[in-house]
Design a protein around this motif. Structure first.
Motif, PDB file in Angstrom:
ATOM      1  N   GLU A  30      -5.434   2.493  -1.971  1.00  0.00           N
ATOM      2  CA  GLU A  30      -4.109   2.431  -1.359  1.00  0.00           C
ATOM      3  C   GLU A  30      -3.327   1.190  -1.759  1.00  0.00           C
ATOM      4  O   GLU A  30      -2.148   1.067  -1.439  1.00  0.00           O
ATOM      5  CB  GLU A  30      -4.240   2.472   0.174  1.00  0.00           C
ATOM      6  N   ALA A  70       0.853  -1.190   0.000  1.00  0.00           N
ATOM      7  CA  ALA A  70       0.000   0.000   0.000  1.00  0.00           C
ATOM      8  C   ALA A  70       0.886   1.235   0.000  1.00  0.00           C
ATOM      9  O   ALA A  70       2.029   1.207   0.431  1.00  0.00           O
ATOM     10  CB  ALA A  70      -0.915  -0.008   1.224  1.00  0.00           C
ATOM     11  N   GLY A  71       0.317   2.331  -0.502  1.00  0.00           N
ATOM     12  CA  GLY A  71       1.034   3.588  -0.498  1.00  0.00           C
ATOM     13  C   GLY A  71       1.724   3.866  -1.812  1.00  0.00           C
ATOM     14  O   GLY A  71       1.718   3.049  -2.725  1.00  0.00           O
TER      15      GLY A  71
END
Length: 292
Positions: A92, A31-32
């Motif tokens: 995400e 994620a990110g």
């Protein structure tokens, strides 16, 4: 020579035609931004180990201008045949998709509307990317491995020629609505052999490429030239020991947000079966800009 064989294989992959057939995606656990990776400092690191870079062959990584898509080429334990891979950010998390068999090295134009694949390309539509199309003359008869474009549409590209190790990197501007006959860049860039994989900055303030030159480490090294105030290209600058080794380094680019330099390195034997994608803080590049 083994290096030229690698270039030949890259071009043959780029020359393969066919339409894009989207396979089912699989959601990753990361994620990110940047596929959930911790950004590197001034020492290059393998990009997304185990996710993108493996013990196989991964090459030509590039982000879309909005940083929500990451494209690269791969052949490894997961993809037994040469494949064109996409990681797309959904919220995400990132969705991994095998787009198709390997195409030419991907590069997305700064406006995000065109995905270049050498002398072929795809156009962004409401439904995704179009089928693969062929560039018109004067590019249709040129054997191109990597095509990149500046924000104003000027093309910068290499030329595959098995009979000419010094085939030049060229550019072509849009004049009166049409692309001009391609011209070779100056000797600051076109010196040495295996002149390949140019990347032009969106504002054309610098150009990256790889080549074998007398001042290099013995194999392909990555170089940069910064444009002078008078419009001429400055001298070729080797990116130095932090980036270039006695191995094969190639296919450099800078992320659309300007923060990171990406490139490929052969980390295996001369067979080039283990090529990884690396990234490093782009400050290592900007620090090389000469003072005027």
């Amino acid at each position: 020579m083994r290096y030229f064989t690698v270039l030949a294989a890259a071009f043959l992959a780029a020359a393969s035609g066919g339409n894009v057939s989207q396979a089912d995606g699989s959601e990753s656990k990361v994620a990110g931004p940047y596929l959930g990776q911790q950004p590197p400092g001034l020492i290059p690191e393998v990009f997304a180990p185990g996710l993108v870079s493996t013990n196989g062959w991964e090459y030509g990584g590039t982000f879309s201008p909005d940083m929500q898509e990451f494209y690269f080429l791969a052949q490894n334990e997961k993809y037994s045949d040469s494949s064109f891979i996409l990681f797309k950010r959904e919220g995400e998390t990132w969705q991994e998709t095998r787009i198709s068999a390997r195409k030419g090295q991907p590069f997305i134009a700064p406006d995000g509307k065109t995905l270049h694949l050498g002398r072929r390309y795809m156009e962004r539509t409401d439904a995704g990317w179009s089928d693969v199309k062929q560039l018109d003359a004067p590019f249709s008869d040129i054997l191109i491995m990597r095509m990149t474009a500046s924000a104003n549409g000027t093309y910068y590209f290499d030329t595959y020629d098995k009979d000419n190790e010094s085939a030049p990197i060229r550019y072509s501007r849009v004049i009166d609505g049409k692309y001009e006959t391609p011209k070779p860049l100056s000797a600051e860039i076109n010196t040495g052999t295996y002149l390949s994989h140019p990347f032009i900055a969106p504002d054309e303030s610098y150009i990256l490429w790889d080549a074998k030159r007398d001042d290099g480490q013995g194999n392909s090294d990555i170089y940069v030239s910064f444009r002078k105030q008078n419009g001429a290209w400055g001298k070729a600058i080797n990116l130095g020991d932090a980036i270039n080794t006695d191995a094969w380094e190639a296919s450099a680019s800078v992320t659309p947000d300007g923060k990171y330099l990406f490139f490929s390195r052969n980390v295996g034997s001369d067979s080039y079966e283990n090529v990884d994608i690396f990234w490093v803080d782009a400050q290592v590049l900007y620090d090389l800009r000469p003072a005027e």
